[in-house]
Enzyme design. Structure first.
Site, mmCIF file in Angstrom:
data_model
loop_
_atom_site.group_PDB
_atom_site.id
_atom_site.type_symbol
_atom_site.label_atom_id
_atom_site.label_comp_id
_atom_site.label_asym_id
_atom_site.label_seq_id
_atom_site.Cartn_x
_atom_site.Cartn_y
_atom_site.Cartn_z
ATOM 1 C CE LYS A 80 -3.966 1.926 2.545
ATOM 2 N NZ LYS A 80 -4.899 1.745 3.677
ATOM 3 C CB SER A 155 -8.272 3.580 2.650
ATOM 4 O OG SER A 155 -7.439 2.990 3.635
ATOM 5 C CB SER A 179 -8.510 0.678 5.511
ATOM 6 O OG SER A 179 -9.210 1.868 5.328
HETATM 7 N N1 GLN Z 1 -13.217 4.131 6.112
HETATM 8 C C1 GLN Z 1 -12.682 4.545 7.379
HETATM 9 C C2 GLN Z 1 -12.244 5.977 7.279
HETATM 10 O O1 GLN Z 1 -12.530 6.575 6.318
HETATM 11 C C3 GLN Z 1 -11.551 3.651 7.757
HETATM 12 C C4 GLN Z 1 -10.313 3.946 7.004
HETATM 13 C C5 GLN Z 1 -9.161 3.084 7.389
HETATM 14 O O2 GLN Z 1 -9.324 2.025 8.010
HETATM 15 N N2 GLN Z 1 -7.986 3.565 7.068
HETATM 16 O O3 GLN Z 1 -11.654 6.528 8.150
#
Ligand code: GLN
Length: 494
Positions: A80, A155, A179
């Site tokens: 990532k 994400s 995410s």
């Molecule tokens: N979707 C969640 C957010 O927008 C979690 C994101 C994540 O786990 N990095 O914060």
């Protein structure tokens, strides 16, 4: 079968027996990338030169030690774009870090290096890991390999899509509120968020430091156990990493689950959950019961406060962590500034995307004098209650089972106008980060139109073995993980 379609453990067997070379595996993966990446757009940048140099190193090693190699030797892994690899860009999919090349390796990368992995490239993500669909990237929108008109989740959507599309064999992601697990569910692959403290975050670009964990995305549970073992363990350079031994997670695979108590929390089967998701999860409960697990109805009463609590704590921490991007030390700097303050303001205005700005503003507000007690402090207190729910539940059960996401993959653009709708995608994953416990998402079926559905299994702190054991037993009984996405090659207007 092409090599890119195989798992880590299958490829390891072939490498060990010298039936294939690491170079052939890398060639298979990069050929696949050249065929489908235009449609999927999983990567922000490819590292072909490094990959082939790594593959050659692996092949030399295999010759020297006559096949007696560690299990990740010669295996292509995607990373990532918020995890630092020396000399390879890590932009967090943000314009503000567009030219950032880390001068050092994250600890997880050092560990993969020691194992002899092959680095394929950096995967797309929501900017600074803020989002649930990978649409908040400032570079490109990644598409779901099962249906390229849909999002891969987020994400870590690039990592999940790359694994599902065969553009790597395994990947690393990060999980602050879901995410890893949510995109794994939407892409039909296995995603694990380890216990907070299990894996070092040194070299992971910080979003919300009390929630962030690095974890794995793989094609099956065995590969998950292999990857987890490789990246876990204490690290002096991350004071939140815990100094307890790392078990060989593969040894629990295959142990039967007779008598294992699995809790089904009432609050996770609520209105708004897609009927096909609920159907698949209910079927899975029957499968586990058939394998001898004892199903227990439980309650996690503070679940309804999880989203509100998370979006106060995560934004507060993000506003503090992101203060460092000021155009001075590294990253993007505006061209036309009048003075220092103007330079800060223009740099941040031009460098950050809308969701990141929204979070910085929200986070700054909840931390400000006069509001701190009402929001941030209150959220920390509710967080303790949420963690208490899990502690109490784990007195009666060994693991907890829920859907990973309330819906299967949604259409690109469907939720971008309404941030609150987007925030709801993580309703089943967020509490787990607040409590710091481990969670895995595994494929548990498909909707009528062929979209994958994910099942989430949660365990006690540092009991990754327990959830892997259940996940493996389920996987072996069902074989959903054997299905591979067929990427539409006809032109679709998006
Ligand atoms: N979707 C969640 C957010 O927008 C979690 C994101 C994540 O786990 N990095 O914060």
């Amino acid at each position: 079968m092409e090599l890119y379609q195989l798992t880590i453990h299958e490829l390891h067997d072939l490498l060990r027996k010298k039936e294939v070379t690491s170079r052939e595996i890398a060639e298979s993966v990069f050929t696949r990338i050249s065929e489908v990446e235009e449609k999927v757009r999983a990567y922000i940048c490819l590292s072909g030169d490094k990959a082939f140099a790594h593959a050659e190193r692996a092949d030399r090693n295999i010759q020297n030690v006559s096949g007696n190699i560690s299990v990740l030797t010669g295996i292509p892994v995607a990373i990532k774009d918020n995890i630092c690899t020396e000399g390879i860009q890590a932009t967090c999919a943000s314009k503000i870090l567009h030219n950032f090349r880390p001068p050092y390796n994250a600890t997880v990368i050092e560990r993969l290096e020691k194992e002899g992995y092959v680095h394929t490239g950096m995967t797309n993500m929501d900017e600074f890991a803020m989002g649930s669909s990978t649409e908040n990237s400032s570079y490109q929108v990644t598409r779901n390999p099962w249906d390229i008109t849909r999002v891969p989740g987020g994400s870590s959507g690039g990592s999940a899509a790359a694994v599902a599309a065969g553009e790597c064999i395994a990947a690393l992601g990060s999980d602050t509120g879901g995410s890893i697990r949510q995109p794994a569910a939407l892409c039909g692959v296995v995603g694990l968020k380890p216990t907070y403290g299990r894996v070092s975050r040194y070299g992971l670009v910080a979003f919300a430091s009390s929630l962030d964990q690095i974890g794995t995305i793989t094609k099956d549970v065995t590969d998950c156990a292999i990857m987890l073992r490789a990246i876990s363990g204490h690290d002096r350079t991350d004071s939140t990493s815990v100094d307890i031994p790392v078990p060989d997670y593969t040894t629990v695979l295959g142990k039967n689950i007779k008598g294992v108590r699995i809790g089904i929390p009432r609050e996770y089967f609520i209105g708004g959950i897609d009927p096909s998701v609920e159907g698949c999860v209910r079927e899975s409960i029957k499968v586990l019961e058939g394998l001898g697990a004892v199903i227990v109805n439980i309650s996690l009463p503070h679940t309804e406060y999880a989203i509100a609590t998370y979006y106060i704590i995560a934004t507060a921490e993000a506003s503090s962590n992101l203060a460092r991007y000021d155009g001075v030390k590294y990253g993007y700097r505006t061209k036309g500034q009048d003075d220092l303050i103007d330079m800060y303001m223009k740099t941040r205005d031009e460098g950050f995307g809308p969701e990141v700005k929204r979070r910085i503003m929200l986070g700054t507000y909840v931390l400000s004098a006069g509001y701190y007690e009402a929001y941030y402090k209150k959220a920390q207190q509710v967080r303790t209650l949420i963690k208490g729910d899990f502690d109490k539940a784990f007195e009666a059960v060994d693991a907890i089972l829920t859907p990973t996401s309330p819906t299967p993959a949604f259409r690109i653009g469907e939720k971008t106008e309404d941030p609150l709708q987007m925030y709801l995608s993580d309703i089943f994953t967020i509490s787990i980060n607040l409590a710091g416990i481990p969670g895995i998402s595994i494929p548990c079926g498909f909707t009528e139109n062929g979209l994958p559905v994910g099942l989430q299994i949660l365990g006690r702190h540092f009991d990754e073995e327990g959830i892997l054991q259940i996940a493996y037993a389920y996987e072996q009984a069902t074989k959903w993980h054997k299905r591979r996405a067929v990427i539409q090659t006809t032109d679709i207007r998006l």
